[in-house]
Design a protein around this motif. Structure first.
Motif, PDB file in Angstrom:
ATOM      1  N   ASN A  41     -15.802  33.902  27.676  1.00  0.00           N
ATOM      2  CA  ASN A  41     -14.565  33.866  28.462  1.00  0.00           C
ATOM      3  C   ASN A  41     -13.589  35.005  28.154  1.00  0.00           C
ATOM      4  O   ASN A  41     -13.106  35.661  29.074  1.00  0.00           O
ATOM      5  CB  ASN A  41     -13.868  32.504  28.313  1.00  0.00           C
ATOM      6  CG  ASN A  41     -14.624  31.415  29.081  1.00  0.00           C
ATOM      7  OD1 ASN A  41     -15.534  31.725  29.847  1.00  0.00           O
ATOM      8  ND2 ASN A  41     -14.269  30.167  28.865  1.00  0.00           N
ATOM      9  N   PRO A  42     -13.289  35.249  26.851  1.00  0.00           N
ATOM     10  CA  PRO A  42     -12.342  36.350  26.576  1.00  0.00           C
ATOM     11  C   PRO A  42     -12.847  37.694  27.111  1.00  0.00           C
ATOM     12  O   PRO A  42     -12.078  38.467  27.683  1.00  0.00           O
ATOM     13  CB  PRO A  42     -12.272  36.381  25.037  1.00  0.00           C
ATOM     14  CG  PRO A  42     -12.841  35.112  24.565  1.00  0.00           C
ATOM     15  CD  PRO A  42     -13.716  34.555  25.629  1.00  0.00           C
ATOM     16  N   THR A  45     -12.644  37.707  30.935  1.00  0.00           N
ATOM     17  CA  THR A  45     -11.247  37.839  31.376  1.00  0.00           C
ATOM     18  C   THR A  45     -10.793  39.287  31.225  1.00  0.00           C
ATOM     19  O   THR A  45     -10.151  39.854  32.107  1.00  0.00           O
ATOM     20  CB  THR A  45     -10.337  36.923  30.520  1.00  0.00           C
ATOM     21  OG1 THR A  45     -10.899  35.613  30.545  1.00  0.00           O
ATOM     22  CG2 THR A  45      -8.922  36.870  31.066  1.00  0.00           C
TER      23      THR A  45
END
Length: 280
Positions: A41-42, A45
């Motif tokens: 996710n990081p 993103t």
């Protein structure tokens, strides 16, 4: 007869699946969430929320550093066409999954590759099962993973790892085995322990095998993108699948197919040039 064998296998598979879901889901979900929230996710993103020109600039810079000027040019062309497909955000989501999967593939490839390269017995035991994993159709092993992890991006990443890791392991194992015995013996007599021999002698000397393994790992992972799209990976793989099944999305599916090819060409050029530099 034939029918009873089939139903016996089916019921055994059902029992195993239910058992795994009941007993392992806590563990597998924790693992899935750790990788997804901690790594995927990081990174995703970062790639999708940053302005496209920043991401493109960083990718081109990486290409030049790793592969040289010609890789940089190829990357500029590929990224330009990617922006042109209008699927930048999806391409970055796919890129994030691909890179995370490849990092995990290389981690496995190095650990097992070194183990196989150093021990003939381990090699004899592991190689047949790696060969089997390579020839097994992805859909066969997707079923248990779907049962364990549900239809998520993580399932697609696991499937890609099962598909790509055997290739990376074999290449690394061959690279480690090709390191001259005399060099290893000299390091041993100089008082190096096993860890030092691996990190200071065997891995540095099989540098070109490591870059080749990365190249092959990336390509194999990327070739699983469309299959991943079927099991909840979303992004480009899903766009291609949707393009097959719904007439009005045909154009988008075609564009997504092109985007996957462009990512593949870009990765391939960069890693091949890096491999050439490593062996030079």
């Amino acid at each position: 007869g034939q029918g009873s064998t089939g139903s016996a296998i089916a019921s055994a598979a059902d029992t195993a699946t239910t058992w795994a879901q009941d007993n392992l889901s806590g563990l597998t979900n924790a693992f899935r969430d750790a990788i997804t929230n901690g790594l995927l996710n990081p990174f995703q993103t970062l790639l999708t929320d940053s302005p496209w020109w920043v991401v493109a600039g960083v990718l081109v810079a990486l290409a030049v550093v790793l592969g040289g000027r010609r890789s940089g040019v190829t990357t500029v062309v590929c990224l330009g066409l990617l922006v042109g497909t209008g699927l930048w955000s999806d391409a970055m989501t796919t890129l994030a999954s691909t890179v995370v999967a490849t990092v995990l593939v290389m981690a496995l490839g190095i650990v097992f590759g070194v183990w196989m390269g150093r021990s003939r017995m381990v090699d004899r035991v592991l190689r047949p099962s790696l060969d089997a994993a390579q020839v097994m159709p992805p859909f066969v092993y997707l079923v248990p993973f779907l049962a364990l992890f549900g239809a998520t991006r993580f399932t697609a990443i696991v499937a890609a790892i099962v598909y790509a890791a055997p290739v990376a392991m074999k290449i690394v194992a061959d690279g480690v085995r090709a390191v001259p015995e005399a060099t290893v013996e000299a390091a041993t007599s100089a008082g190096c322990n096993t860890w030092q021999i691996i990190t200071k002698v065997q891995l540095p000397m099989s540098r070109s095998a490591l870059t080749l393994a990365t190249n092959q790992g990336l390509i194999y992972v990327l070739s699983m993108v469309v299959v991943g799209g079927l099991v909840g990976a979303g992004a480009l793989g899903y766009d291609v699948v949707a393009g097959f099944s719904q007439g009005q999305l045909y154009g988008k599916g075609l564009a997504a197919g092109l985007a996957i090819v462009l990512l593949g060409v870009m990765f391939d050029r960069i890693t091949q040039a890096a491999a050439r530099r490593a062996s030079a």
